[in-house]
Write a protein that holds these residues in place. Structure first.
Motif, PDB file in Angstrom:
ATOM      1  N   ASN A  40       0.871  -1.172   0.000  1.00  0.00           N
ATOM      2  CA  ASN A  40       0.000   0.000   0.000  1.00  0.00           C
ATOM      3  C   ASN A  40       0.912   1.227   0.000  1.00  0.00           C
ATOM      4  O   ASN A  40       1.550   1.522   1.009  1.00  0.00           O
ATOM      5  CB  ASN A  40      -0.885   0.007   1.252  1.00  0.00           C
ATOM      6  N   ILE A  41       0.995   1.911  -1.118  1.00  0.00           N
ATOM      7  CA  ILE A  41       1.982   2.969  -1.290  1.00  0.00           C
ATOM      8  C   ILE A  41       1.403   4.337  -0.926  1.00  0.00           C
ATOM      9  O   ILE A  41       0.359   4.750  -1.446  1.00  0.00           O
ATOM     10  CB  ILE A  41       2.515   2.992  -2.731  1.00  0.00           C
ATOM     11  N   ALA A  42       2.096   5.033  -0.015  1.00  0.00           N
ATOM     12  CA  ALA A  42       1.681   6.373   0.393  1.00  0.00           C
ATOM     13  C   ALA A  42       1.660   7.296  -0.825  1.00  0.00           C
ATOM     14  O   ALA A  42       2.537   7.227  -1.686  1.00  0.00           O
ATOM     15  CB  ALA A  42       2.636   6.920   1.444  1.00  0.00           C
ATOM     16  N   ALA A  47       2.366  10.993   3.895  1.00  0.00           N
ATOM     17  CA  ALA A  47       3.765  10.649   3.618  1.00  0.00           C
ATOM     18  C   ALA A  47       3.891  10.436   2.121  1.00  0.00           C
ATOM     19  O   ALA A  47       2.904  10.393   1.396  1.00  0.00           O
ATOM     20  CB  ALA A  47       4.181   9.389   4.375  1.00  0.00           C
ATOM     21  N   GLY A  48       5.145  10.292   1.680  1.00  0.00           N
ATOM     22  CA  GLY A  48       5.383  10.102   0.263  1.00  0.00           C
ATOM     23  C   GLY A  48       5.569  11.421  -0.460  1.00  0.00           C
ATOM     24  O   GLY A  48       5.086  12.467  -0.015  1.00  0.00           O
ATOM     25  N   HIS A  54       7.659   7.125  -6.980  1.00  0.00           N
ATOM     26  CA  HIS A  54       8.257   6.528  -8.176  1.00  0.00           C
ATOM     27  C   HIS A  54       9.136   5.331  -7.790  1.00  0.00           C
ATOM     28  O   HIS A  54       9.019   4.242  -8.367  1.00  0.00           O
ATOM     29  CB  HIS A  54       9.082   7.597  -8.902  1.00  0.00           C
ATOM     30  N   ALA A  55       9.993   5.543  -6.789  1.00  0.00           N
ATOM     31  CA  ALA A  55      10.893   4.471  -6.355  1.00  0.00           C
ATOM     32  C   ALA A  55      10.115   3.297  -5.761  1.00  0.00           C
ATOM     33  O   ALA A  55      10.455   2.130  -5.993  1.00  0.00           O
ATOM     34  CB  ALA A  55      11.884   5.016  -5.328  1.00  0.00           C
ATOM     35  N   GLN A 103      -1.541   6.308  -9.576  1.00  0.00           N
ATOM     36  CA  GLN A 103      -1.856   5.573 -10.800  1.00  0.00           C
ATOM     37  C   GLN A 103      -0.975   6.029 -11.972  1.00  0.00           C
ATOM     38  O   GLN A 103      -0.552   5.214 -12.799  1.00  0.00           O
ATOM     39  CB  GLN A 103      -3.330   5.766 -11.159  1.00  0.00           C
ATOM     40  N   ALA A 104      -0.652   7.316 -12.011  1.00  0.00           N
ATOM     41  CA  ALA A 104       0.194   7.824 -13.090  1.00  0.00           C
ATOM     42  C   ALA A 104       1.564   7.157 -13.068  1.00  0.00           C
ATOM     43  O   ALA A 104       2.095   6.765 -14.116  1.00  0.00           O
ATOM     44  CB  ALA A 104       0.330   9.344 -12.978  1.00  0.00           C
ATOM     45  N   PHE A 105       2.147   7.026 -11.878  1.00  0.00           N
ATOM     46  CA  PHE A 105       3.452   6.376 -11.772  1.00  0.00           C
ATOM     47  C   PHE A 105       3.354   4.890 -12.119  1.00  0.00           C
ATOM     48  O   PHE A 105       4.236   4.343 -12.805  1.00  0.00           O
ATOM     49  CB  PHE A 105       4.020   6.544 -10.363  1.00  0.00           C
TER      50      PHE A 105
END
Length: 261
Positions: A40-42, A47-48, A54-55, A103-105
């Motif tokens: 689950n990416i911030a 955060a983020g 991207h990373a 979603q873009a990344f």
């Protein structure tokens, strides 16, 4: 439908991911990747930032982990863990903005986003507040009607996802004790947090195989375990993750992300 996986001997292991920003890093992302099936990416609020996102997407794709958005309230100082007085319209905009950015990344790197799990205070608000849960689900629908909604077992958020026709996954926590009503025991309560990796692994197996969690006193509580959250911010996060994964596999439980064959 509430459970998108008909195999009762399969469960997902998820962790919050990419929760650093600027020169700051948090959690044990690289150490946890070998053990989990979803991240689950911030998305930039709690955060983020663009570079961290991207990373994180690159790491997740390289590891073959399913990618989910982890939108939170706009509260970096409180790490998104403090509730805010916000309207449903504001929640919709917050979530749509963050999910769209991630979603873009994901698409730029050739991947597909699989799920959405609210973060921190927003997660808990959505689990009990119909208007908040509807705002999140409507934002998810606006981005991709295939997104799987992660919500706490027995929560309003899962009911709302079902109402709007979105797939969902019922989430449980291996390292937390439960109240008899299925809610998490307050962190301030003795025994609410499991500090022993083997104890957490045993509860994870009971959750996945029998649908049972336990109170601090040891009484069983019914839960639905489609995905198990592994906290990545503790000093022994990787140890807990490895023990839990090993115990589930030994029990004959398949580990896979929701919706994956």
């Amino acid at each position: 439908m509430v459970n998108i996986d008909t195999d009762k001997r399969a469960v997902d292991l998820n962790c919050d991911f990419g929760e650093g920003y600027g020169s700051y890093s948090f959690g044990q992302d690289a150490e946890l990747l070998p053990y989990i099936t979803s991240v689950n990416i911030a998305c930039g609020f709690h955060a983020g930032d663009p570079h961290t996102m991207h990373a994180a997407v690159k790491q997740a794709l390289s590891a073959g982990a399913a990618i989910g958005a982890h939108p939170g309230l706009p509260d970096r100082l409180g790490f998104g863990r403090r509730e805010m007085q916000v309207t449903a319209a504001e929640v919709y905009d917050f979530v749509l903005y963050q999910v769209g950015a991630l979603q873009a990344f994901v698409r730029a790197l050739g991947g597909e986003m699989a799920h959405l799990k609210p973060h921190g205070a927003l997660y808990h608000m959505a689990n009990r507040d119909k208007e908040v849960s509807e705002a999140i689900v409507k934002a998810a629908l606006a981005v991709d009607e295939r997104l799987i909604i992660f919500g706490q077992s027995g929560s309003i958020l899962l009911d709302t996802a079902k109402q709007y026709g979105l797939p969902s996954a019922s989430e449980v926590f291996a390292d937390r004790a439960y109240e008899p009503d299925g809610s998490l025991a307050p962190r301030g309560k003795q025994g609410a947090v499991l500090h022993d990796a083997d104890q957490a692994a045993a509860q994870a197996v009971a959750m996945a195989a029998k649908g049972l969690a336990f109170t601090p006193e040891g009484a069983p509580v019914n839960v639905q375990a489609d995905t198990i959250c592994l906290h990545g911010d503790g000093s022994r996060a990787a140890l807990f993750a490895s023990r839990i994964r090993e115990a589930l596999i030994q029990e004959g439980i398949t580990l896979r992300a929701p919706g994956k064959a």
